[in-house]
Design a protein around this motif. Sequence first.
Motif, mmCIF file in Angstrom:
data_model
loop_
_atom_site.group_PDB
_atom_site.id
_atom_site.type_symbol
_atom_site.label_atom_id
_atom_site.label_comp_id
_atom_site.label_asym_id
_atom_site.label_seq_id
_atom_site.Cartn_x
_atom_site.Cartn_y
_atom_site.Cartn_z
ATOM 1 N N GLU A 1 1.231 -0.936 0.330
ATOM 2 C CA GLU A 1 0.561 0.030 -0.244
ATOM 3 C C GLU A 1 0.797 1.249 0.128
ATOM 4 O OE1 GLU A 1 -3.267 2.274 2.721
ATOM 5 O OE2 GLU A 1 -2.720 -0.316 3.289
ATOM 6 N N ALA A 2 2.115 1.143 0.775
ATOM 7 C CA ALA A 2 3.035 2.411 0.413
ATOM 8 C C ALA A 2 3.696 2.857 -0.486
ATOM 9 C CB ALA A 2 3.590 2.420 2.114
ATOM 10 N N GLN A 3 4.214 1.431 -1.176
ATOM 11 C CA GLN A 3 4.599 1.791 -2.517
ATOM 12 C C GLN A 3 3.171 2.418 -3.320
ATOM 13 O OE1 GLN A 3 4.982 -1.663 -4.598
ATOM 14 N NE2 GLN A 3 6.803 -1.374 -5.487
ATOM 15 N N GLN A 4 2.301 1.559 -3.460
ATOM 16 C CA GLN A 4 1.373 2.886 -4.397
ATOM 17 C C GLN A 4 1.353 3.767 -3.613
ATOM 18 O OE1 GLN A 4 -1.705 -0.186 -3.762
ATOM 19 N NE2 GLN A 4 -0.534 -2.178 -4.751
ATOM 20 N N ASN A 5 0.810 3.848 -2.918
ATOM 21 C CA ASN A 5 0.688 6.032 -2.614
ATOM 22 C C ASN A 5 1.461 6.189 -2.433
ATOM 23 O OD1 ASN A 5 -0.846 4.338 0.637
ATOM 24 N ND2 ASN A 5 -1.324 5.687 -1.009
ATOM 25 N N LEU A 6 3.273 5.884 -2.848
ATOM 26 C CA LEU A 6 4.518 6.600 -3.444
ATOM 27 C C LEU A 6 4.360 6.802 -4.248
ATOM 28 C CD1 LEU A 6 7.267 5.478 -0.887
ATOM 29 C CD2 LEU A 6 6.037 7.622 -1.000
ATOM 30 N N ALA A 7 3.669 5.565 -5.953
ATOM 31 C CA ALA A 7 4.126 5.646 -7.358
ATOM 32 C C ALA A 7 2.661 6.309 -7.155
ATOM 33 C CB ALA A 7 3.315 4.373 -7.325
ATOM 34 N N ALA A 8 1.277 6.724 -6.813
ATOM 35 C CA ALA A 8 0.935 7.885 -7.172
ATOM 36 C C ALA A 8 1.391 9.508 -6.879
ATOM 37 C CB ALA A 8 -0.641 7.324 -6.622
ATOM 38 N N ALA A 9 1.924 9.750 -6.228
ATOM 39 C CA ALA A 9 2.929 10.467 -5.741
ATOM 40 C C ALA A 9 3.472 11.039 -7.091
ATOM 41 C CB ALA A 9 3.262 10.499 -4.487
ATOM 42 N N GLU B 1 -0.411 14.281 -0.326
ATOM 43 C CA GLU B 1 -1.448 13.659 0.128
ATOM 44 C C GLU B 1 -1.363 12.054 0.203
ATOM 45 O OE1 GLU B 1 -4.925 12.411 3.200
ATOM 46 O OE2 GLU B 1 -3.588 13.852 2.240
ATOM 47 N N GLU B 2 -0.225 12.099 -0.813
ATOM 48 C CA GLU B 2 -0.245 10.488 -1.715
ATOM 49 C C GLU B 2 0.881 10.011 -0.235
ATOM 50 O OE1 GLU B 2 -1.528 8.133 -2.761
ATOM 51 O OE2 GLU B 2 -2.934 9.318 -4.183
ATOM 52 N N ILE B 3 2.046 11.197 -0.037
ATOM 53 C CA ILE B 3 3.025 10.309 0.817
ATOM 54 C C ILE B 3 2.739 10.629 2.543
ATOM 55 C CG2 ILE B 3 4.889 11.717 1.696
ATOM 56 C CD1 ILE B 3 5.484 13.606 -0.779
ATOM 57 N N ARG B 4 1.743 11.705 2.258
ATOM 58 C CA ARG B 4 0.646 11.328 4.149
ATOM 59 C C ARG B 4 0.325 9.606 3.890
ATOM 60 N NH1 ARG B 4 0.226 16.706 4.290
ATOM 61 N NH2 ARG B 4 -1.778 16.533 2.682
ATOM 62 N N MET C 1 2.635 7.808 5.031
ATOM 63 C CA MET C 1 3.182 6.578 6.033
ATOM 64 C C MET C 1 2.743 6.310 6.926
ATOM 65 S SD MET C 1 4.737 10.630 6.355
ATOM 66 C CE MET C 1 5.350 10.588 8.689
ATOM 67 N N ARG C 2 1.002 6.757 6.730
ATOM 68 C CA ARG C 2 0.061 6.126 7.202
ATOM 69 C C ARG C 2 -0.157 4.258 7.404
ATOM 70 N NH1 ARG C 2 -4.540 7.239 10.551
ATOM 71 N NH2 ARG C 2 -6.250 5.847 10.483
ATOM 72 N N ALA C 3 0.117 3.414 6.082
ATOM 73 C CA ALA C 3 0.054 2.610 5.527
ATOM 74 C C ALA C 3 1.408 2.053 6.091
ATOM 75 C CB ALA C 3 0.344 2.164 4.309
ATOM 76 N N LEU C 4 2.585 2.498 6.340
ATOM 77 C CA LEU C 4 3.952 2.095 7.461
ATOM 78 C C LEU C 4 3.527 2.318 8.528
ATOM 79 C CD1 LEU C 4 6.660 3.677 4.887
ATOM 80 C CD2 LEU C 4 6.247 1.356 5.261
ATOM 81 N N GLY C 5 2.921 3.165 8.816
ATOM 82 C CA GLY C 5 1.970 3.098 10.395
ATOM 83 C C GLY C 5 1.890 2.103 11.464
#
Length: 440
Positions: free
Chosen positions: A388-396, A407-410, A413-417
């Motif tokens: 999920e974190a990887q997908q968010n960063l790719a979207a960023a 927002e994608e970076i946040r 971070m939330r997925a890793l948290g």
Amino acid sequence: MAYQHNETIFALSTGLERAAIAVMRVSGAGSAVLLQQLCGTLPAPRRAVLRRVWRDSAVKDNLLDEAVVIWFPGPESYTGEDGFELHLHAGPAIISAVAEALVQSGARPAEPGEFTRRAFTNGRMDLVEAEGIADLIAAETESQRKLALAQSDGALSKLYQNWRERLKYILAYQEALIDFPDENLPQETEQKLTDEISNLIAEMQSHLQDGEKGERIRRGVVFAIAGPPNAGKSSLLNWLAERDAAIVSSVEGTTRDAIEVGGTLAGVRVTFIDTAGLRETEDIIEAEGVRRALFHVKHADCVLQMFPGATIPEEVFPDAILIGNKADLFPVPSEVHGHEVIPVSLKTGEGLKALRHVLERKVESLTARLPGSAPLLTRARHRAGVQEAQQNLAAALEQQWPELRGEEIRLAMRALGRITGLVGVEDVLDAIFGQFCIGK
């Protein structure tokens, strides 16, 4: 889990089997009062002392046992709370009497995993480390022990925390680009941010492409034994199990269902599954056995594909280990369709030593961690969080607007948290700590 943080809890941390010593563990704000009531005075912290244990030490009306007592004042304790251990004689009557005295003094029996859950709540460990503790308790093989010990010691947590800290740094600069667009920030700032995001994506991808070795060590490597009827599959299973686990008969179709046998190879837990002979059949029960055999072939980590003598199989299952049985009766080809064949005779023992070496090397290749590589993933929950974190960063990286990128970076971070428990994870706490034994 009925979880009340302000209650004092106790549990027998050792098993109920006949033994010399039983360890009663107590934790909570009332621990000091309880220990004084049982033993009179508090011993020096973290020092093992011999004390008499009374139902009420003030009147000394009922001696329960003479035990080794260890006092653990918080926050330097397993749970982060005041606590103590009583190393009692393990007689059932003694254990019952001490438990009754604790209940009468206001403590209650702990729920499964409640001690470790309190350690998590009090910041003594994160969720990944807590899961490592659970795996360490359940470890049956050397590889499981090493993997669980590394995880409980924070190997995975440090990796995820490092990623999260780097994302926090990226997000801070991203917010600066949003809030101070006219402050003449260096032109290369945004390029550095995108480069760092790309680096993180690559690291996460490498972490995910571990061949599921960590999960495989934790659950064990699964071998499916497949082939036509009377190839010697059940005989192979019995040899691997070192016992008569399956019926061996010259009658074709003897094995109708899958038979599983566990063991250890190269320090790794393994499961061997003997399956029904693969052939066309009009027998409804045998056809179901064939269907189940193909299911296990599809989901196994490796297939041991057997064939008798010179009866060459028409096709080879992907990444299968080919075993030509009855080498004492028939010539066995050295290879089939470009795949090496291991000739064996389950009747005489020919080739079985070589086969064991091949199986051990296969287990090692399926579970070995490369030197210098990141710690292995051990659970689907961790894998899903990193994905999920990887997908968010790719979207960023695809976002043109800095606000949307932030927002994608946040979200990353939330997925890793969520993996380590730094953000809301109430929905998974019961599932994680409920797998622990009582007293842990």
